[in-house]
Design a protein around this motif. Structure first.
Motif, PDB file in Angstrom:
ATOM      1  N   VAL A   1       0.733  -1.214   0.163  1.00  0.00           N
ATOM      2  CA  VAL A   1      -0.176   0.020  -0.072  1.00  0.00           C
ATOM      3  C   VAL A   1       0.645   1.495   0.066  1.00  0.00           C
ATOM      4  O   VAL A   1       0.750   2.180  -0.709  1.00  0.00           O
ATOM      5  CB  VAL A   1      -1.025  -0.076   0.874  1.00  0.00           C
ATOM      6  N   ILE A   2       2.002   1.210   0.909  1.00  0.00           N
ATOM      7  CA  ILE A   2       3.001   2.365   0.852  1.00  0.00           C
ATOM      8  C   ILE A   2       3.547   2.470  -0.351  1.00  0.00           C
ATOM      9  O   ILE A   2       3.502   3.471  -0.943  1.00  0.00           O
ATOM     10  CB  ILE A   2       3.969   2.002   1.985  1.00  0.00           C
ATOM     11  N   ASP A   3       3.988   1.431  -0.946  1.00  0.00           N
ATOM     12  CA  ASP A   3       4.469   1.630  -2.689  1.00  0.00           C
ATOM     13  C   ASP A   3       3.520   2.108  -3.543  1.00  0.00           C
ATOM     14  O   ASP A   3       3.907   2.244  -4.709  1.00  0.00           O
ATOM     15  CB  ASP A   3       4.980   0.258  -2.817  1.00  0.00           C
ATOM     16  N   GLY A   4       2.212   2.101  -3.305  1.00  0.00           N
ATOM     17  CA  GLY A   4       0.944   2.705  -4.240  1.00  0.00           C
ATOM     18  C   GLY A   4       0.316   1.648  -4.825  1.00  0.00           C
ATOM     19  O   GLY A   4      -0.105   1.816  -5.794  1.00  0.00           O
ATOM     20  N   ALA A   5       0.554   0.381  -4.502  1.00  0.00           N
ATOM     21  CA  ALA A   5      -0.218  -0.834  -5.368  1.00  0.00           C
ATOM     22  C   ALA A   5      -1.551  -0.933  -4.813  1.00  0.00           C
ATOM     23  O   ALA A   5      -2.060  -0.578  -3.750  1.00  0.00           O
ATOM     24  CB  ALA A   5       0.397  -2.086  -4.720  1.00  0.00           C
ATOM     25  N   GLY A   6      -2.365  -1.180  -6.078  1.00  0.00           N
ATOM     26  CA  GLY A   6      -3.857  -0.908  -5.970  1.00  0.00           C
ATOM     27  C   GLY A   6      -4.597  -2.404  -5.462  1.00  0.00           C
ATOM     28  O   GLY A   6      -3.529  -3.492  -5.135  1.00  0.00           O
ATOM     29  N   THR A   7      -5.808  -2.623  -5.395  1.00  0.00           N
ATOM     30  CA  THR A   7      -6.110  -3.749  -4.708  1.00  0.00           C
ATOM     31  C   THR A   7      -5.936  -5.052  -5.738  1.00  0.00           C
ATOM     32  O   THR A   7      -5.584  -6.152  -5.109  1.00  0.00           O
ATOM     33  CB  THR A   7      -7.875  -3.595  -4.809  1.00  0.00           C
ATOM     34  N   PHE A   8      -6.131  -4.835  -6.928  1.00  0.00           N
ATOM     35  CA  PHE A   8      -5.855  -6.015  -8.014  1.00  0.00           C
ATOM     36  C   PHE A   8      -4.167  -6.362  -7.842  1.00  0.00           C
ATOM     37  O   PHE A   8      -4.193  -7.622  -7.721  1.00  0.00           O
ATOM     38  CB  PHE A   8      -6.439  -5.495  -9.251  1.00  0.00           C
ATOM     39  N   GLN A   9      -3.626  -5.308  -7.872  1.00  0.00           N
ATOM     40  CA  GLN A   9      -2.220  -5.416  -7.955  1.00  0.00           C
ATOM     41  C   GLN A   9      -1.620  -6.493  -6.556  1.00  0.00           C
ATOM     42  O   GLN A   9      -0.722  -7.165  -6.574  1.00  0.00           O
ATOM     43  CB  GLN A   9      -1.367  -4.268  -7.988  1.00  0.00           C
ATOM     44  N   ARG A  10      -2.267  -5.795  -5.577  1.00  0.00           N
ATOM     45  CA  ARG A  10      -1.975  -6.442  -4.370  1.00  0.00           C
ATOM     46  C   ARG A  10      -2.486  -8.023  -4.342  1.00  0.00           C
ATOM     47  O   ARG A  10      -1.687  -8.789  -3.777  1.00  0.00           O
ATOM     48  CB  ARG A  10      -2.609  -5.804  -3.057  1.00  0.00           C
ATOM     49  N   PHE A  11      -3.705  -8.147  -4.662  1.00  0.00           N
ATOM     50  CA  PHE A  11      -4.057  -9.539  -4.938  1.00  0.00           C
ATOM     51  C   PHE A  11      -3.112 -10.518  -5.833  1.00  0.00           C
ATOM     52  O   PHE A  11      -2.818 -11.641  -5.476  1.00  0.00           O
ATOM     53  CB  PHE A  11      -5.551  -9.605  -5.431  1.00  0.00           C
ATOM     54  N   ARG A  12      -2.999  -9.764  -7.120  1.00  0.00           N
ATOM     55  CA  ARG A  12      -2.181 -10.418  -7.875  1.00  0.00           C
ATOM     56  C   ARG A  12      -0.643 -10.637  -7.551  1.00  0.00           C
ATOM     57  O   ARG A  12       0.012 -11.895  -7.787  1.00  0.00           O
ATOM     58  CB  ARG A  12      -2.072  -9.927  -9.154  1.00  0.00           C
ATOM     59  N   PHE A  13       0.150  -9.817  -6.969  1.00  0.00           N
ATOM     60  CA  PHE A  13       1.433  -9.997  -6.826  1.00  0.00           C
ATOM     61  C   PHE A  13       1.894 -10.341  -5.276  1.00  0.00           C
ATOM     62  O   PHE A  13       2.924 -10.663  -5.058  1.00  0.00           O
ATOM     63  CB  PHE A  13       2.157  -8.972  -7.120  1.00  0.00           C
ATOM     64  N   ILE A  14       0.892 -10.221  -4.387  1.00  0.00           N
ATOM     65  CA  ILE A  14       0.973 -10.602  -3.045  1.00  0.00           C
ATOM     66  C   ILE A  14       0.167 -11.726  -2.458  1.00  0.00           C
ATOM     67  O   ILE A  14       0.739 -12.854  -1.980  1.00  0.00           O
ATOM     68  CB  ILE A  14       0.887  -9.421  -1.981  1.00  0.00           C
ATOM     69  N   THR A  15      -1.016 -11.476  -2.605  1.00  0.00           N
ATOM     70  CA  THR A  15      -2.072 -12.564  -1.909  1.00  0.00           C
ATOM     71  C   THR A  15      -1.787 -14.024  -2.782  1.00  0.00           C
ATOM     72  O   THR A  15      -1.409 -15.265  -2.077  1.00  0.00           O
ATOM     73  CB  THR A  15      -3.401 -12.163  -2.213  1.00  0.00           C
ATOM     74  N   LEU A  16      -1.836 -13.743  -4.060  1.00  0.00           N
ATOM     75  CA  LEU A  16      -1.805 -15.141  -4.952  1.00  0.00           C
ATOM     76  C   LEU A  16      -0.577 -15.690  -4.707  1.00  0.00           C
ATOM     77  O   LEU A  16      -0.892 -17.037  -4.544  1.00  0.00           O
ATOM     78  CB  LEU A  16      -1.950 -14.650  -6.216  1.00  0.00           C
ATOM     79  N   PRO A  17       0.747 -15.227  -4.874  1.00  0.00           N
ATOM     80  CA  PRO A  17       1.636 -16.038  -4.706  1.00  0.00           C
ATOM     81  C   PRO A  17       1.969 -16.551  -3.256  1.00  0.00           C
ATOM     82  O   PRO A  17       2.357 -18.120  -3.241  1.00  0.00           O
ATOM     83  CB  PRO A  17       2.843 -15.153  -5.042  1.00  0.00           C
ATOM     84  N   LEU A  18       1.512 -15.845  -2.255  1.00  0.00           N
ATOM     85  CA  LEU A  18       1.719 -16.452  -0.997  1.00  0.00           C
ATOM     86  C   LEU A  18       0.590 -17.590  -0.465  1.00  0.00           C
ATOM     87  O   LEU A  18       0.569 -18.312   0.417  1.00  0.00           O
ATOM     88  CB  LEU A  18       1.539 -15.373  -0.001  1.00  0.00           C
ATOM     89  N   LEU A  19      -0.415 -17.551  -1.447  1.00  0.00           N
ATOM     90  CA  LEU A  19      -1.429 -18.626  -1.400  1.00  0.00           C
ATOM     91  C   LEU A  19      -1.064 -19.951  -2.062  1.00  0.00           C
ATOM     92  O   LEU A  19      -1.892 -21.032  -1.907  1.00  0.00           O
ATOM     93  CB  LEU A  19      -2.830 -17.997  -1.868  1.00  0.00           C
TER      94      LEU A  19
END
Lengths: 289, 466
Positions: free
Chosen positions: A188-206
């Motif tokens: 969020v601090i880096d300016g990622a949007g909801t979809f980007q957070r899901f695509r690049f953080i949530t999904l890989p860690l899932l």
């Protein structure tokens, strides 16, 4: 290099004994039966070598059941995971009533596949079926939904998807909730949007959760049995059988226990190979924390 | 190491799940035991014969309140009843326990009865007493006790005795009721369409009746093809009219029995008739996906005219609609001057496992079931016809309907077609053959159905000869 100390944990022994007794022994016996001609109950078994396996290659009904099994396995798994993941993301956010949604989505799992099949049968019957009553309101003629094998396969896949999507939801929800909040905050601090957070953080860690959800649902779909028996009984004319329900019909109705055992062994190999390949694929993709 | 462990775990789980269906079906040791048991059958039967006189006295004493038979035991009894029929049967066994002190452990697998029994046969783990559902001789004989010397033997109805007897005249079950197969019909529906049931003497008459019913907008024949036994049942009821009944068009009883039946030349006739019925629209629209229950409801409610199969449908249809008027007729002949036919088979028939540890108590239980009051309760439960003298025939709606019909027809009787003329294991093949015709009532479908029947008939006939 220091030699690894070999330790035997005696707590394993009861489990190993049970597996030997209830899995390995029947498995070995099934291999033997698959090499015989036997009606399933008499005392006479005739050894016929690999004839049952050769016959399988010429059995058009088995080929249909094989294709159906792959459809039930892969199509259901795909839909269950997509729906389960979407619902998990949705119910993870805080809003009033999200617990009710979780319960409603998970509820069908608590009903046995057989009961679910019968419920859906009454929903889809030609005469007095709920679906026909509903389309009747709009002036449409009733349809014999399950008379066409392709429609039967579709309904079985959809029902299986609906029943077990809640399983994926629970797995993904626990996966999402175990992702450390700091990654999200940093993004969020880096300016990622909801979809980007899901695509690049949530999904890989899932991915560990994805592995679990995909493999358990895939195995469930590939060995689908009870829902088919209740909904179509494998019909019309063997069009909706899975390998498992076909095995059952050959063993107990056609009294071809040897042939059914060969189908069972082949199904075991099929499920094992697919499961191992999936496991290997996801392991290759997993992220080391 | 961890990865390997995971793989092994996945492998084990997969194996456990797949083997869940396969694993518990048999045991080699038990098979050997079954083989040994089979060889010992004669011995044990002979032994039980020599002891029978003594036993009869003991049993009679016990009926009169004596206590010479040990009653501190539990008999395992397996039946196929469900729902209300099961509750009525429970009443009978509760009375037995109250009178004798012998406990009954009732096993009721319902629709899976046959499957469960096959599994139990394979493992040699048979219940003390069980229902033989039409297979006391062809399938279960080697597991059963010979019962010719029981007190109720003399009371067995003459029409069912040949059906439950082997070639030596031995019987292995107590037949409480007998099944009779023909056509059940809704009287009001036929009246409304100006069809006189007693005039249906031939297949041509039957088809004429179907045309009249169609004109009236009524489904002539209802069939629940989802339940496999209904399609096999259709073949089983119609086949005698073509191949084995007196005066039939293609008499083939002998060749069917000795394995020389010419399927290529004669196998198609019945299937062509069924295909013709499909093409003519005599069946309900959903004949492939409906179940048997919906057929019974349709018969009771007058949404269809006929059902092929057991006369027990009379009682079942009346259970749906109280004031439904249901009659029965025998299967019409394929020739105008041929005889119509009823097929007689086992209804509720109870056998005793030959190696039971509680032979005395099991025989006492059968003796109790044979008492008229108890037999009548079982008859009410299964809806079939009485098989023992002294039973309340007037109390059987199926029997009444059957009695009404026999004076109007030139009737012949035979065992159920598949039990008499096909090797064991053909039931599902009959289902598949009829379903092939249902799905494709043209030449190709008929050819496929004939091939199926031919291939399996030869295979199973040869296996039976080995």
């Amino acid at each position: 290099m220091k030699k690894k100390e070999v330790k035997i944990n005696f707590f394993y022994i009861p489990a190993i004994l049970l597996i030997l007794l209830f899995v390995v022994r029947p498995f070995c016996e099934t291999i033997f039966i698959s090499l015989t001609k036997w009606n399933g109950y008499s005392s006479d078994k005739v050894f016929i070598g690999i004839k049952n396996y050769v016959d399988m290659l010429k059995d058009d009904r088995l080929k249909r059941a094989f294709v159906n099994t792959l459809i039930y396995g892969f199509a259901s798994t795909f839909m269950q995971n997509v729906i389960g993941l979407l619902i998990a993301v949705f119910v993870d956010s805080r809003f009033r009533g999200n617990n009710i949604i979780r319960a409603v989505v998970y509820m069908p799992i608590m009903i046995s596949g057989l009961i679910m099949g019968y419920i859906m049968y009454f929903f889809l019957t030609y005469d007095n079926g709920v679906l026909n009553d509903m389309i009747g309101i709009f002036g449409y003629e009733p349809v014999d939904w399950l008379a066409d094998g392709r429609r039967g396969i579709l309904f079985i896949t959809l029902i299986n998807t609906w029943q077990y999507a809640g399983n994926c939801m629970i797995i993904y929800l626990s996966g999402i909730q175990s992702i450390p909040q700091m990654y999200e905050e940093a993004a969020v601090i880096d300016g990622a949007g909801t979809f980007q957070r899901f695509r690049f953080i949530t999904l890989p860690l899932l991915l560990p959760a994805v592995t679990t959800a995909v493999i358990t649902n895939l195995i469930g779909g590939l060995k689908l049995f009870d829902g088919i028996i209740a909904l179509t009984n494998g019909g019309p004319n063997y069009a909706t059988h899975s390998m498992m329900s076909y095995l059952n019909s050959q063993y107990f109705l056609a009294e071809k226990a040897g042939y059914a055992s060969a189908v069972g062994i082949s199904t075991f190999v099929l499920i094992m190979v697919i499961s191992l390949l999936c496991n290997q694929y996801f392991e290759g993709k997993s992220i080391e924390e | 190491m961890l990865k390997k462990g995971k793989k092994m775990l996945a492998l084990g789980l997969t194996g456990a799940m797949v083997m869940g269906l396969m694993g518990c079906s048999n045991s080699t040791d038990n098979q050997d035991a079954a083989k040994v048991n089979q060889e010992e059958t004669e011995d044990s039967n002979e032994k039980s014969d020599t002891q029978d006189d003594t036993k009869k006295d003991v049993l009679s004493d016990n009926q009169d309140g004596g206590a010479e038979v040990e009653n501190d035991v539990t008999l395992e009894v397996e039946v196929g009843y469900t729902a209300e029929a099961l509750e009525q049967f429970r009443e009978v066994i509760d009375d037995f326990t109250a009178q004798t002190g012998i406990e009954i452990e009732l096993v009721t697998p319902g629709a899976d009865y046959e499957t469960v029994m096959k599994t139990r046969m394979a493992s040699g783990d048979m219940p003390d007493v069980f229902v033989t559902h039409g297979w006391s001789i062809a399938r279960y004989k080697e597991y059963l006790t010979r019962l010719n010397d029981e007190t109720w033997f003399e009371k067995i109805d003459a029409s069912i005795l040949p059906v439950v007897s082997d070639q030596e005249g031995s019987i292995y079950v107590l037949p409480v009721t007998q099944g009779m197969n023909g056509l059940s019909y809704n009287k009001r529906v036929l009246e409304d369409a100006s069809v006189n049931a007693t005039e249906i003497q031939s297949m041509d008459d039957f088809k004429e009746a179907c045309e009249k019913l169609k004109e009236k907008g009524v489904t002539p024949v209802h069939i629940g093809g989802k339940d496999s036994w209904t399609t096999a049942g259709l073949y089983n009821v119609m086949a005698p009219a073509f191949y084995t009944a007196k005066g039939c068009k293609y008499p083939s009883g002998d060749t069917l029995k000795d394995g020389s039946f010419d399927w290529d030349a004669n196998g198609k006739y019945l299937l062509e008739e069924i295909a013709g019925m499909v093409q003519a629209g005599y069946f309900n629209t959903d004949f492939i996906t409906a179940d048997e229950t919906s057929s019974v409801i349709a018969l009771g409610e007058g949404k269809c005219a006929f059902m092929f199969g057991s006369v027990g449908y009379v009682q079942k249809a009346k259970a749906v609609v109280d004031d439904a008027e249901i009659g029965v007729i025998p299967m019409p002949s394929t020739m105008q001057d041929g005889e119509s036919q009823y097929m007689t088979g086992e209804g509720s028939c109870f056998g005793i496992f030959k190696d039971t540890e509680h032979m005395e108590q099991a025989k006492q239980f059968l003796e109790f079931l044979a008492l008229p009051d108890n037999a009548n309760k079982i008859m009410k439960a299964d809806g079939e016809m009485p098989a023992l003298d002294g039973m309340d025939k007037e109390g059987s709606e199926s029997y009444q309907a059957y009695q009404e019909s026999i004076n109007s027809f030139n009737v012949c009787y035979d065992n159920l077609f598949d039990r008499e003329y096909f090797p064991s294991g053909m039931w599902s093949v009959m289902t598949d053959a009829v379903m092939e015709v249902f799905m494709d009532p043209e030449e190709q479908g008929i050819d496929r159905a004939v091939s199926l029947l031919k291939e399996n008939y030869i295979d199973k006939y040869e296996a039976a000869q080995e």
